[in-house]
Motif scaffolding. Structure first.
Motif, mmCIF file in Angstrom:
data_model
loop_
_atom_site.group_PDB
_atom_site.id
_atom_site.type_symbol
_atom_site.label_atom_id
_atom_site.label_comp_id
_atom_site.label_asym_id
_atom_site.label_seq_id
_atom_site.Cartn_x
_atom_site.Cartn_y
_atom_site.Cartn_z
ATOM 1 N N GLY A 114 2.247 -5.660 10.748
ATOM 2 C CA GLY A 114 3.262 -4.848 10.088
ATOM 3 C C GLY A 114 2.795 -4.303 8.762
ATOM 4 N N ALA A 115 3.679 -3.571 8.112
ATOM 5 C CA ALA A 115 3.439 -3.080 6.757
ATOM 6 C C ALA A 115 4.695 -3.301 5.934
ATOM 7 C CB ALA A 115 3.063 -1.598 6.756
ATOM 8 N N GLY A 116 4.515 -3.840 4.745
ATOM 9 C CA GLY A 116 5.621 -3.996 3.815
ATOM 10 C C GLY A 116 5.631 -2.829 2.857
ATOM 11 N N VAL A 117 6.697 -2.038 2.876
ATOM 12 C CA VAL A 117 6.750 -0.814 2.080
ATOM 13 C C VAL A 117 7.986 -0.800 1.192
ATOM 14 C CG1 VAL A 117 5.433 0.503 3.781
ATOM 15 C CG2 VAL A 117 7.921 0.507 3.889
ATOM 16 N N LEU B 115 0.880 -1.169 0.000
ATOM 17 C CA LEU B 115 0.000 0.000 0.000
ATOM 18 C C LEU B 115 0.917 1.218 0.000
ATOM 19 C CD1 LEU B 115 -3.042 0.639 2.413
ATOM 20 C CD2 LEU B 115 -2.069 2.204 0.746
ATOM 21 N N ASP B 116 1.395 1.559 -1.183
ATOM 22 C CA ASP B 116 2.336 2.680 -1.268
ATOM 23 C C ASP B 116 2.248 3.363 -2.621
ATOM 24 O OD1 ASP B 116 4.042 1.318 -3.124
ATOM 25 O OD2 ASP B 116 5.137 0.374 -1.493
ATOM 26 N N SER B 117 3.018 4.422 -2.745
ATOM 27 C CA SER B 117 2.937 5.296 -3.919
ATOM 28 C C SER B 117 3.483 4.654 -5.180
ATOM 29 C CB SER B 117 3.678 6.607 -3.641
ATOM 30 O OG SER B 117 5.001 6.354 -3.213
ATOM 31 N N GLY B 118 4.181 3.540 -5.056
ATOM 32 C CA GLY B 118 4.642 2.848 -6.245
ATOM 33 C C GLY B 118 3.519 2.128 -6.962
ATOM 34 N N TYR B 119 2.511 1.707 -6.217
ATOM 35 C CA TYR B 119 1.372 0.996 -6.800
ATOM 36 C C TYR B 119 0.165 1.908 -6.989
ATOM 37 C CZ TYR B 119 3.869 -3.380 -6.280
ATOM 38 O OH TYR B 119 4.793 -4.392 -6.404
ATOM 39 N N PHE B 120 -0.011 2.880 -6.117
ATOM 40 C CA PHE B 120 -1.121 3.829 -6.218
ATOM 41 C C PHE B 120 -0.515 5.209 -6.447
ATOM 42 C CE2 PHE B 120 -2.347 0.313 -3.453
ATOM 43 C CZ PHE B 120 -3.397 -0.211 -4.206
ATOM 44 N N ARG B 121 -0.440 5.574 -7.706
ATOM 45 C CA ARG B 121 0.434 6.686 -8.107
ATOM 46 C C ARG B 121 -0.175 8.068 -7.923
ATOM 47 N NH1 ARG B 121 4.996 4.846 -10.340
ATOM 48 N NH2 ARG B 121 5.073 2.657 -10.957
ATOM 49 N N THR B 122 -1.458 8.160 -7.696
ATOM 50 C CA THR B 122 -2.053 9.469 -7.435
ATOM 51 C C THR B 122 -2.430 9.556 -5.956
ATOM 52 O OG1 THR B 122 -4.354 8.824 -7.842
ATOM 53 C CG2 THR B 122 -3.012 9.443 -9.773
ATOM 54 N N GLU B 123 -2.448 10.767 -5.448
ATOM 55 C CA GLU B 123 -2.834 10.970 -4.051
ATOM 56 C C GLU B 123 -4.258 10.485 -3.810
ATOM 57 O OE1 GLU B 123 -1.418 12.362 -1.023
ATOM 58 O OE2 GLU B 123 0.225 11.493 -2.172
ATOM 59 N N GLU B 124 -5.105 10.658 -4.801
ATOM 60 C CA GLU B 124 -6.496 10.226 -4.654
ATOM 61 C C GLU B 124 -6.576 8.710 -4.468
ATOM 62 O OE1 GLU B 124 -10.789 10.763 -6.945
ATOM 63 O OE2 GLU B 124 -8.916 11.050 -8.055
#
Length: 343
Positions: free
Chosen positions: A184-187, A145-154
């Motif tokens: 945990g979270a994998g980032v 769950l990070d910006s590499g997979y969900f590229r827009t802030e929305e």
């Protein structure tokens, strides 16, 4: 340090070995791995003393979990630590005849759906137990769950919202009931530890490729903040997708692609210092993260028994203090980053 030395995860009762096997490569991240080779690799890991195994539904679209389960299901359950991940559901495709899995070589024929709701987290957990054939895992990581997979802030905020509205409650219930011992979270991306800490009290972060001998600026902000909150780190991607294992050879991988000229030059500098001290660069890469007090474990990937055996030897290899001091004097490690020589 012995391979089976354990460290505590956050403020929990979970103790995990300082070295473990990550199963992403055995899911076919670069090339398809045949069943016999995968089984032999797991056997080599067990025979080398590895007792921490990390997997995920995403790895080979269920392939890695199946293989991990087959390797461990006849072992005494208290003799190893097993972690997997939540956030992706695997489903049969509608058009089964023409479906081709993406991202993986030799993957199982399933579509993946990235979902973080209460029901999805519970379904993901139960599905993992079925694929593993093991009825208990020690920790669950919220996966990718990070910006590499969900590229827009929305997009990113919507998925974090799903977690806040129900998905995280599912994880809390699993921990409170004793189903799991840690959350945990994998980032993969900078900034995501902060986003999670703004919302949740996590026990551990599995950080892929961001805290390595090659790249470790994250120590001063997000890692330090996590430690202050009582969370541990498990370091994955310790070879930075391969280049710290192979050195700066032709075709060396960084971030799962071709390494840039600046990365290649930095690795060449590291290699020159390692050669001058008569040590291997992979040994330094494996041992580096554990100098930081908040790092509980390092997990590495492998696709054949020889890689397991080599890394087990690297982990226990003697590294002279002068190697670490030379890294500092050459400006390759910040003066305030903990090094094994400081212990």
């Amino acid at each position: 340090m012995h391979i089976q030395t354990t460290r505590r995860v956050g403020q929990t009762d979970l103790q995990i070995p300082v070295l473990g096997l990550g199963t992403c490569p055995l899911g076919g991240v670069y090339n398809a791995i045949d069943e016999a080779t995968a089984r032999a690799t797991f056997e080599a890991a067990w025979n080398s003393g590895l007792r921490l195994y990390d997997t995920a539904p995403w790895y080979g679209l269920g392939q890695a979990e199946h293989r991990t389960g087959r390797a461990l299901c006849e072992k005494e359950r208290e003799s190893y630590v097993l972690t997997t991940k939540v956030g992706r559901l695997l489903k049969a495709p509608r058009d089964r005849g023409s479906f081709k899995p993406v991202n993986w070589a030799g993957a199982l024929p399933f579509e993946h759906h990235h979902v973080f709701t209460y029901d999805a987290i519970m379904r993901s957990y139960e599905d993992s137990l079925q694929r593993l054939g093991v009825n208990r895992v020690d920790a669950l990581y919220i996966h990718d769950l990070d910006s590499g997979y969900f590229r827009t802030e929305e997009e990113l905020n919507a998925r974090l919202g799903d977690l806040e509205k129900g998905g995280y409650r599912a994880l809390e219930e699993l921990k409170r009931s004793g189903e799991i011992k840690a959350i945990g979270a994998g980032v993969n991306e900078r900034g995501m530890i902060d986003r999670f800490l703004d919302r949740f009290d996590l026990d551990v972060f599995l950080v892929a490729s961001r805290y390595t001998l090659l790249e470790h600026d994250i120590y001063f902000d997000e890692v330090a903040r996590a430690a202050k909150r009582g969370a541990s780190l498990v370091v994955g991607g310790v070879f930075s997708s391969g280049i710290l294992a192979t050195g700066a050879v032709e075709g060396a991988k960084y971030e799962y692609g071709a390494a840039s000229s600046s990365i290649i030059e930095r690795v060449r500098k590291l290699s020159r210092i390692a050669d001058a001290h008569g040590i291997s660069l992979p040994a330094a890469a494996l041992q580096f993260p554990l100098a930081a007090p908040m790092v509980a474990s390092v997990v590495f990937g492998a696709v054949k028994p020889a890689e397991i055996e080599a890394n087990a030897a690297h982990f226990t290899a003697a590294i002279p203090v002068g190697f670490w001091s030379d890294l500092r004097s050459e400006g390759l490690v910040h003066p305030d980053i903990p090094l094994p020589a400081d212990a």
